[in-house]
Design a protein around this motif. Structure first.
Motif, PDB file in Angstrom:
ATOM      1  N   VAL A   1      34.981  31.503  50.847  1.00 43.55           N
ATOM      2  CA  VAL A   1      34.844  32.108  49.505  1.00 43.55           C
ATOM      3  C   VAL A   1      33.369  32.377  49.203  1.00 43.55           C
ATOM      4  N   ILE A   2      32.516  31.424  49.578  1.00 44.85           N
ATOM      5  CA  ILE A   2      31.070  31.613  49.373  1.00 44.85           C
ATOM      6  C   ILE A   2      30.568  32.789  50.220  1.00 44.85           C
TER       7      ILE A   2
ATOM      8  N   VAL B   1      38.039  27.259  42.800  1.00 45.62           N
ATOM      9  CA  VAL B   1      37.991  28.060  44.026  1.00 45.62           C
ATOM     10  C   VAL B   1      38.246  29.541  43.736  1.00 45.62           C
ATOM     11  N   GLY B   2      39.165  29.814  42.820  1.00 44.97           N
ATOM     12  CA  GLY B   2      39.577  31.200  42.592  1.00 44.97           C
ATOM     13  C   GLY B   2      38.764  31.952  41.553  1.00 44.97           C
ATOM     14  N   GLU B   3      38.026  31.214  40.697  1.00 43.74           N
ATOM     15  CA  GLU B   3      37.335  31.910  39.612  1.00 43.74           C
ATOM     16  C   GLU B   3      35.869  31.533  39.451  1.00 43.74           C
ATOM     17  N   LYS B   4      35.524  30.243  39.682  1.00 45.07           N
ATOM     18  CA  LYS B   4      34.187  29.784  39.304  1.00 45.07           C
ATOM     19  C   LYS B   4      33.114  30.026  40.368  1.00 45.07           C
ATOM     20  N   ILE B   5      33.484  30.009  41.671  1.00 45.23           N
ATOM     21  CA  ILE B   5      32.460  30.188  42.712  1.00 45.23           C
ATOM     22  C   ILE B   5      31.968  31.632  42.708  1.00 45.23           C
ATOM     23  N   THR B   6      32.902  32.576  42.691  1.00 39.51           N
ATOM     24  CA  THR B   6      32.586  33.995  42.628  1.00 39.51           C
ATOM     25  C   THR B   6      33.837  34.731  42.174  1.00 39.51           C
ATOM     26  N   GLU B   7      33.688  35.990  41.749  1.00 37.59           N
ATOM     27  CA  GLU B   7      34.865  36.755  41.315  1.00 37.59           C
ATOM     28  C   GLU B   7      35.685  37.166  42.542  1.00 37.59           C
ATOM     29  N   ILE B   8      36.984  36.888  42.463  1.00 37.27           N
ATOM     30  CA  ILE B   8      37.862  37.171  43.612  1.00 37.27           C
ATOM     31  C   ILE B   8      38.825  38.308  43.268  1.00 37.27           C
ATOM     32  N   THR B   9      38.899  39.295  44.170  1.00 36.34           N
ATOM     33  CA  THR B   9      39.919  40.351  44.092  1.00 36.34           C
ATOM     34  C   THR B   9      40.818  40.185  45.320  1.00 36.34           C
TER      35      THR B   9
ATOM     36  N   ALA C   1      28.354  38.303  50.479  1.00 39.84           N
ATOM     37  CA  ALA C   1      28.374  39.700  50.954  1.00 39.84           C
ATOM     38  C   ALA C   1      28.101  40.681  49.814  1.00 39.84           C
ATOM     39  N   ARG C   2      28.305  40.234  48.576  1.00 44.17           N
ATOM     40  CA  ARG C   2      28.032  41.096  47.405  1.00 44.17           C
ATOM     41  C   ARG C   2      26.681  40.762  46.781  1.00 44.17           C
ATOM     42  N   GLY C   3      25.944  39.866  47.412  1.00 39.55           N
ATOM     43  CA  GLY C   3      24.643  39.489  46.873  1.00 39.55           C
ATOM     44  C   GLY C   3      24.684  38.084  46.319  1.00 39.55           C
ATOM     45  N   ILE C   4      23.580  37.353  46.497  1.00 42.85           N
ATOM     46  CA  ILE C   4      23.554  35.941  46.093  1.00 42.85           C
ATOM     47  C   ILE C   4      23.726  35.778  44.583  1.00 42.85           C
ATOM     48  N   GLY C   5      23.421  36.854  43.832  1.00 43.58           N
ATOM     49  CA  GLY C   5      23.569  36.794  42.381  1.00 43.58           C
ATOM     50  C   GLY C   5      25.015  36.691  41.938  1.00 43.58           C
ATOM     51  N   SER C   6      25.953  37.013  42.826  1.00 44.41           N
ATOM     52  CA  SER C   6      27.379  36.943  42.474  1.00 44.41           C
ATOM     53  C   SER C   6      27.937  35.534  42.631  1.00 44.41           C
TER      54      SER C   6
END
Length: 394
Positions: free
Chosen positions: A348-349, A305-313, A354-359
């Motif tokens: 999270v998705i 959840v915190g790293e693999k789906i997308t980069e989380i800040t 919001a940053r683009g589907i490539g993320s």
């Protein structure tokens, strides 16, 4: 079962906080230990339905309480086994769906299809669709607003100090309203929604004004502008993490201790009772198991959840948790049952989108969605096998 809830359900709730580095894994375990345990023991359900979510009618087992006792034991073992398997693969699944599927499985074998309330099943199917999309939409809008008003500006540090009190007002309003309206439902406050909203706004206004005064003293030293901004969002995210842990402990410990309470009641009374009292030691047992499970098994799901789906800040993690908390509150108000796990993963998705589907890591998302759809049938089948084995033994 409680340990597996901690390793999967609580781990996914803490995933964005650990993934964004707002909390370390040890700090997340500490937060969960305090707030999950407090939520479970202080306001966890002291009276629970003998069969979770009313999906099976206990009246079908009145003539043979022993059958229900074996069924509940089979349901606990089956749901725990499935959750352990999902946790080992780092897949965040709904613990409620796991126990419901297991209960339905043994009930069909023991008393036939008529013993199941299929309208409840339709509601669960609806929640598969509503939960992730609603969480994703609200988180997408929240992060887009944060990005346009703060992150994309020439001086995001100044904008963060300017808009932070408004964000804090929104967060506190949602959190207090959630505590009163949903998180502390077992205290039976029974406040009308508008009255609860009024108290929430008052508390939020006070906290926002205090935070505005404190933020005046915040100055950027050796940090970059973005590090300063993310530092502010870090505190907002920790607040939402504490709330999620407390509300989870209060509401979802029943998934583990409900069937156990039913078994204890049948042993004591040799009869099927629709609702049973939950002894304090059982609540304590459940709360301790959840915390221990997070500490022992939680890292796999936290990484997903915190790293693999997308980069989380911190700003993205805040948007995801705020989106999930708001979605759960709004749909609870509307009376639509939704899954907290599905909502949070959807949020999270949404932030990643919001940053683009490539993320987004689409392979990880594919595996998660597939695990959601097999939860109910898989736990039902496992429960049938375990139930038949228990009948042969006892």
């Amino acid at each position: 079962m409680a340990m597996n809830i901690g390793g999967n359900d609580v781990a996914n709730a803490m995933g964005t906080s650990v993934g964004s580095k707002a909390l370390t894994f040890k700090q997340a375990v500490l937060v969960a230990a305090i707030f999950e345990f407090a939520g479970s023991v202080l306001v966890g359900s002291h009276v629970t339905n003998t069969i979770r979510k009313g999906i099976v009618d206990p009246a079908h087992f009145m003539a043979d309480p022993r059958l229900l006792m074996l069924g509940m034991l089979a349901a606990l073992l089956s749901a725990a086994f499935f959750l352990q398997l999902a946790t080992a693969f780092g897949l965040p699944v709904s613990t409620t769906h796991s126990i419901v599927g297991a209960v339905v499985g043994f009930s069909i074998i023991a008393r036939g299809f008529s013993s199941v309330d299929w309208s409840k099943f339709a509601q669960i199917f609806l929640s598969w669709i509503i939960s992730p999309f609603a969480g994703a939409t609200i988180a997408f809008l929240t992060f887009t607003l944060v990005r346009l008003k703060i992150l994309d500006k020439e001086h995001p540090d100044r904008e963060a100090k300017r808009y932070a009190p408004f964000l804090i007002f929104m967060v506190i309003t949602i959190l207090v309203l959630s505590f009163i309206f949903k998180g502390l439902k077992n205290l039976r406050l029974d406040l009308p929604f508008l009255e609860a909203l009024f108290y929430s706004v008052i508390v939020a206004l006070i906290v926002a004004l205090l935070s505005a005064l404190l933020l005046r003293k915040f100055t950027r030293k050796k940090q970059t502008q973005m590090e300063f901004v993310e530092g502010i969002f870090k505190y907002l995210q920790i607040m939402t993490a504490c709330y999620v842990a407390f509300a989870h402990g209060a509401n979802d410990v029943a998934n583990a201790i409900g069937p156990l309470a039913a078994i204890i009641s049948i042993i004591k009374t040799n009869s099927v009772i629709m609702k049973v009292n939950v002894p304090l030691w059982v609540l304590t047992f459940g709360g301790a198991g959840i915390v221990l499970g997070l500490a022992l098994f939680g890292m796999n799901v936290i990484k997903t959840v915190g790293e693999k789906i997308t980069e989380i800040t911190p700003s993205r993690g805040f948007s995801a948790e705020f989106g999930a908390a708001t979605t759960v509150l709004v749909f609870s108000r509307l009376g639509v049952p939704i899954s907290t796990t599905h909502t949070l993963v959807g949020a999270v998705i949404g932030v990643g989108f919001a940053r683009g589907i490539g993320s987004l890591n689409m392979l990880v998302i594919r595996d998660i969605v597939a695990s959601w759809f097999i939860t109910l049938p898989a736990t039902a089948v496992i429960s049938v096998v375990v139930f038949e084995i228990l009948k042969l033994i006892f």
